[in-house]
Structures are given as C-alpha cells and as structure tokens.
Design a protein around this motif. Structure first.
Motif, PDB file in Angstrom:
ATOM      1  N   HIS A 178      33.905  92.364  54.883  1.00  0.00           N
ATOM      2  CA  HIS A 178      34.018  91.009  54.326  1.00  0.00           C
ATOM      3  C   HIS A 178      33.710  91.080  52.831  1.00  0.00           C
ATOM      4  CE1 HIS A 178      33.146  88.517  58.266  1.00  0.00           C
ATOM      5  NE2 HIS A 178      34.353  89.018  58.241  1.00  0.00           N
ATOM      6  N   PRO A 179      34.159  90.091  52.048  1.00  0.00           N
ATOM      7  CA  PRO A 179      33.940  90.160  50.596  1.00  0.00           C
ATOM      8  C   PRO A 179      32.794  89.289  50.075  1.00  0.00           C
ATOM      9  CG  PRO A 179      35.624  88.541  51.072  1.00  0.00           C
ATOM     10  CD  PRO A 179      35.122  89.045  52.408  1.00  0.00           C
ATOM     11  N   SER A 182      29.974  90.223  47.407  1.00  0.00           N
ATOM     12  CA  SER A 182      30.239  91.296  46.438  1.00  0.00           C
ATOM     13  C   SER A 182      29.761  90.930  45.020  1.00  0.00           C
ATOM     14  CB  SER A 182      31.722  91.670  46.443  1.00  0.00           C
ATOM     15  OG  SER A 182      32.518  90.522  46.374  1.00  0.00           O
ATOM     16  N   ASP A 183      29.827  89.652  44.655  1.00  0.00           N
ATOM     17  CA  ASP A 183      29.357  89.236  43.335  1.00  0.00           C
ATOM     18  C   ASP A 183      27.832  89.031  43.387  1.00  0.00           C
ATOM     19  OD1 ASP A 183      28.717  88.000  40.985  1.00  0.00           O
ATOM     20  OD2 ASP A 183      30.230  86.403  41.145  1.00  0.00           O
ATOM     21  N   GLU A 186      26.638  85.534  43.334  1.00  0.00           N
ATOM     22  CA  GLU A 186      27.040  84.592  44.390  1.00  0.00           C
ATOM     23  C   GLU A 186      25.794  83.946  45.013  1.00  0.00           C
ATOM     24  OE1 GLU A 186      30.563  84.032  45.468  1.00  0.00           O
ATOM     25  OE2 GLU A 186      29.320  82.302  45.995  1.00  0.00           O
ATOM     26  N   CYS A 268      29.600  93.348  53.735  1.00  0.00           N
ATOM     27  CA  CYS A 268      29.934  91.988  53.289  1.00  0.00           C
ATOM     28  C   CYS A 268      30.016  91.977  51.766  1.00  0.00           C
ATOM     29  CB  CYS A 268      28.923  90.971  53.802  1.00  0.00           C
ATOM     30  SG  CYS A 268      27.303  91.168  53.099  1.00  0.00           S
ATOM     31  N   ILE A 269      30.213  93.176  51.190  1.00  0.00           N
ATOM     32  CA  ILE A 269      30.331  93.278  49.721  1.00  0.00           C
ATOM     33  C   ILE A 269      31.596  94.070  49.353  1.00  0.00           C
ATOM     34  CG2 ILE A 269      27.902  92.923  49.105  1.00  0.00           C
ATOM     35  CD1 ILE A 269      27.558  95.985  49.166  1.00  0.00           C
ATOM     36  N   ALA A 270      32.684  93.776  50.073  1.00  0.00           N
ATOM     37  CA  ALA A 270      33.934  94.516  49.868  1.00  0.00           C
ATOM     38  C   ALA A 270      35.008  93.567  49.314  1.00  0.00           C
ATOM     39  CB  ALA A 270      34.386  95.134  51.184  1.00  0.00           C
ATOM     40  N   PRO A 271      35.155  93.491  47.982  1.00  0.00           N
ATOM     41  CA  PRO A 271      36.132  92.558  47.410  1.00  0.00           C
ATOM     42  C   PRO A 271      37.535  92.775  47.984  1.00  0.00           C
ATOM     43  CG  PRO A 271      34.801  93.559  45.683  1.00  0.00           C
ATOM     44  CD  PRO A 271      34.467  94.279  46.956  1.00  0.00           C
ATOM     45  N   GLY A 272      38.200  91.683  48.297  1.00  0.00           N
ATOM     46  CA  GLY A 272      39.584  91.775  48.772  1.00  0.00           C
ATOM     47  C   GLY A 272      39.726  91.912  50.274  1.00  0.00           C
ATOM     48  N   ARG A 273      38.642  92.251  50.952  1.00  0.00           N
ATOM     49  CA  ARG A 273      38.701  92.411  52.415  1.00  0.00           C
ATOM     50  C   ARG A 273      38.198  91.122  53.046  1.00  0.00           C
ATOM     51  NH1 ARG A 273      42.299  96.187  53.207  1.00  0.00           N
ATOM     52  NH2 ARG A 273      41.673  98.265  52.559  1.00  0.00           N
ATOM     53  N   MET A 274      39.115  90.286  53.530  1.00  0.00           N
ATOM     54  CA  MET A 274      38.725  88.941  53.939  1.00  0.00           C
ATOM     55  C   MET A 274      38.125  88.900  55.343  1.00  0.00           C
ATOM     56  SD  MET A 274      39.389  87.899  51.100  1.00  0.00           S
ATOM     57  CE  MET A 274      38.687  86.280  51.295  1.00  0.00           C
TER      58      MET A 274
END
Ligand code: NAD
Length: 396
Positions: A178-179, A182-183, A186, A268-274
């Motif tokens: 999940h993304p 990642s920021d 956030e 849960c810190i994977a940008p682009g992986r919804m």
C-alpha cells in the motif's frame, strides 16, 4: 390484488430459512459486510438463507442510527454487551477494530451465537487461543475474515493445486503493498495500519498474505523475519505528535512443512502500489500468479504439452459459470466480479455452513486459521528482534 392491479407480496409463499445478523462496527467492513448480506438474499435464488439484518452496533448514537438506516438494519445498539444477548441474532459479525475483536467475539460465542470475526483474529497469541477455545467449547460455527480465499481466481488456484497440476510445490513468493504512509509528512489519521494504536502493517495486510500462503502452499513450519518502521513519530492534522509503534514494512521467509520455500513482503510505504497483493507459486509441473489489482485474472503456466514454443503463462479470465463462486452471481459467461463480491461469497459460505451444518474449512478460514496466523505474525516479530529462525508450534 387492488383495483389498479397492484399485488401485495406474500412472503409466506416462500419457504426460505432466515438468519439473524448482528453487526459490530459500521466503518469500512461494516459497509462491506452489510452490502454482502443484502446481496446474498437476492443474487442466487433461492438463497441458502435470507439474512435478517437485526442490529448494528457502534458507540456514537447518532452515527450508528444513521448506519442502521443506511444499511437497512431493524435497529441498533450502542453497547455490544447488550447486542450479544439479543435472541434474534444468530450470527455475531465483528467488523470492529483489531483490538475490539477479542472481548465481544468471545462473549458472543459464549451466548451461543455463530461468530464471524474480521482479520486479524486477535492482537496476541493469548487472545487468539481464548477465542479459539471459546468457539470450540460452545460448539458454534466460526469464521475469520480472510476474504481473499473467496475471489474466484484464488479459489481456482486452490483447485489447480489440489488437482496436482503444479506437481510438487517448490516456492511461494508474495508481496502486499500500500502507498498510504510513504510521505513522512502524511498525517497519522490518513495512514491505514501505521496510525497510533494500530498493531502495524504485518497484522493489517501481512496477515492476508500469510493466510494465502497457508491456503495455497501448505502449513508453515519455520519463519525468519524483519519488521521496520521508518517514521517513528507522526503528526495528526491538529498538530499533535504521535509515537508510531506498528511496523510500516516487513519481509519474512518461510519453510513449509512440505519442504517448499516461502517469502513475503508487506508495506504501507510503497508509492504507486494502491492495493497491490501479488503472489506466485512455482511447482515441478507449472506455476501460477495472481495480482489483486487485476482480480478477475489468474495467470497459469502448465508444462503439460512439452511444447517449448508454447511455454509461458496463459492469462485466464476467471469469469465463466464453471468457475468457483460464479453461480452465486450471473448466469452469463465473461461477467467480471468486483472486490466487494469476495465478501458475498465468503458470508454466503458461512451461512451455508450454519444452515446445512457444513464445515467452514478447508475453503473458509476458521478461528484455527486465525490462531495459526497469529502464531506466524508473532514469530516474525520475535525473529525481527532476536534474529533467529522460529518454529511454528500450535498448541491446539
Ligand atoms: N478483510 C478485509 O479485506 C479487510 C479490509 C479492511 C479492514 N479489515 C479489518 O476489519 C476490521 C475493521 O476495519 P475497518 O477498516 O472497517 O475499520 P473502521 O475504523 O472503518 O471501522 C471500525 C468500526 O469499529 C467500531 N468500534 C471500534 N471500537 C468499538 C467499540 N468499543 N464498540 C463498538 N464499536 C466499536 C467503530 O466505531 C467503527 O464503526 C479491522 O480488524 C481490519 O483489520 C479487513
């Protein structure tokens, strides 16, 4: 019939069993489950039983009443201790937060209700053991919400493996990304499973992957793992700082009792992986892989024709009437299903098991599966601290 031709329906003409539902929680899963109970009553006909949505429960009077109206429950409770005693409720469905799985579910089982509990079953081995003991002692039917078993492509994979078409299983590889976190900036309330009070992403979505590994590749014997948290504090939108205890990502390797090798990664810190749940299984006669973001397809490679020029994966649209669970939905071939339909098939299975006294396992996950899942989560977390390979030893 009235003068204008209107006929009043006489439900008594239809001898279909009814089953009373009490739903704890009106959030994401409260919505998914309530939707499924409604669909069960009309998608297949006659249904195995018609769910009676007796009551929904939450703490906030105004919000839970609104949920009862929206999801068409007959009434609502603001105290689960009262709901578990309601004689009209036959299934107690726990869709509340992880930490609220234990006490209400045990209480409901002790009241003789059949219990459905969302995953993860519990947040400690002690809780999971007590939950399993409670359902065993009361003799009620029990199911843990590993709904991905009920996606037709996943169940087709299970059938292919059971038929021996993959041969000897060598390897299971999976990741679930999940993304949302990642920021580093956030806000905590936007990060599912890394927020304060949450046990972390291994519990949140790693538990699904562990269940799929066990469901498809076999029982897990030993594990080693590493869990990580890159953002140990985060702010909420009011500027308050929170300590983050749960993991944000993890990696684990397994040995299955059948000798196969397994590996999973969750994040849960994977940008682009919804909602990227991917897994692949390799055996002596073939391989399969699945991607939840493309859930109507199963990718299958069977080395059955000895034609090297035709080797490789075939992408199968798992949407034929012959495919698992499609008979619940539409008679036409090629009709794709959605994520929400896994809950329809899952809860339909549970109700069928109750009404017709069938076994929830092996295709549904029981509290035993939830308990073993908890043992594996616990072993990965311990291994991350002590660096050792951990044996999975069930006491039940
Ligand atoms: N199977 C899946 O694919 C899937 C997907 C998401 C979540 N889940 C699981 O479902 C569960 C619920 O997750 P969610 O996303 O719906 O959470 P959510 O926060 O949207 O909803 C949780 C609900 O529990 C209620 N609740 C919490 N404490 C309560 C109490 N003391 N008394 C009464 N009600 C209480 C809240 O009011 C809320 O209605 C979690 O365990 C989660 O892991 C499963």
């Amino acid at each position: 019939m009235t003068e204008n031709g209107f006929h009043t329906v006489n439900n008594k003409n239809y001898d279909i069993p009814k089953i009373g539902i009490g739903m704890l929680g009106y959030g994401f899963m409260g919505k998914a489950h309530s939707n499924a109970y409604h669909k069960i009553s009309y998608m297949s006909w006659p249904p195995v039983a018609i769910p009676q949505l007796v009551a929904i429960c939450g703490r906030n009077d105004k919000k839970v009443e609104e949920a009862a109206v929206r999801y068409k429950y007959q009434g609502y409770y603001t105290d689960w201790k009262q709901m578990v005693k309601d004689p009209s409720i036959e299934i107690f469905d726990n869709g509340s937060s992880d930490k609220m799985h234990f006490e209400p579910t045990v209480a409901a089982a002790k009241e003789g209700k059949h219990v459905f509990c969302e995953k993860p079953l519990a947040v400690s081995i002690a809780e999971a053991e007590e939950m399993l003991l409670a359902v065993q002692q009361s003799g009620v039917k029990h199911m843990c919400g590993f709904n991905y078993r009920f996606i037709p492509a996943v169940r087709l994979a299970k059938n292919i493996i059971e038929e021996g078409k993959l041969g000897k299983i060598y390897q299971f590889t999976g990741h679930y990304f999940h993304p949302f976190g990642s920021d580093p900036e956030e806000k905590v309330e936007n990060i599912w499973y890394a927020g304060p009070g949450h046990p972390g992403v291994l519990y949140g979505i790693g538990s699904h992957l562990i269940d799929i590994a066990r469901f498809l590749a076999g029982e897990i014997d030993t594990v080693m793992g590493i869990t990580k948290n890159f953002n140990k504090t985060r702010f909420d939108s009011n500027g308050k700082k929170h300590a983050i205890a749960g993991d944000e990502c993890n990696a684990a390797i397994f040995e299955f009792t059948n000798g196969a090798l397994g590996s999973i990664e969750t994040s849960c810190i994977a940008p682009g992986r919804m909602n990227h749940q991917f897994w692949e299984i390799n055996g002596s006669k073939g391989s399969i892989y699945f991607d939840l973001e493309d859930l109507n397809h199963l990718h299958v490679c069977l080395k059955q024709n000895n034609r090297k020029d035709l080797s490789g994966f075939t992408k199968i649209l798992v949407a034929e009437p012959e495919h698992p669970y499609h008979s619940i939905f539409y008679p036409q071939p090629g009709i794709a299903l959605g994520w929400e339909d896994s809950f329809v098939a899952e809860l339909n299975h549970f109700i069928d098991c109750i009404i017709n006294n069938k076994s929830v396992e092996p295709y549904g996950a029981t509290f035993y599966d939830g308990y073993i899942n908890q043992l594996i989560i616990d072993a990965i977390e311990k291994s991350s601290v002590n660096g050792k390979k951990m044996k999975i030893a069930a006491e039940f």
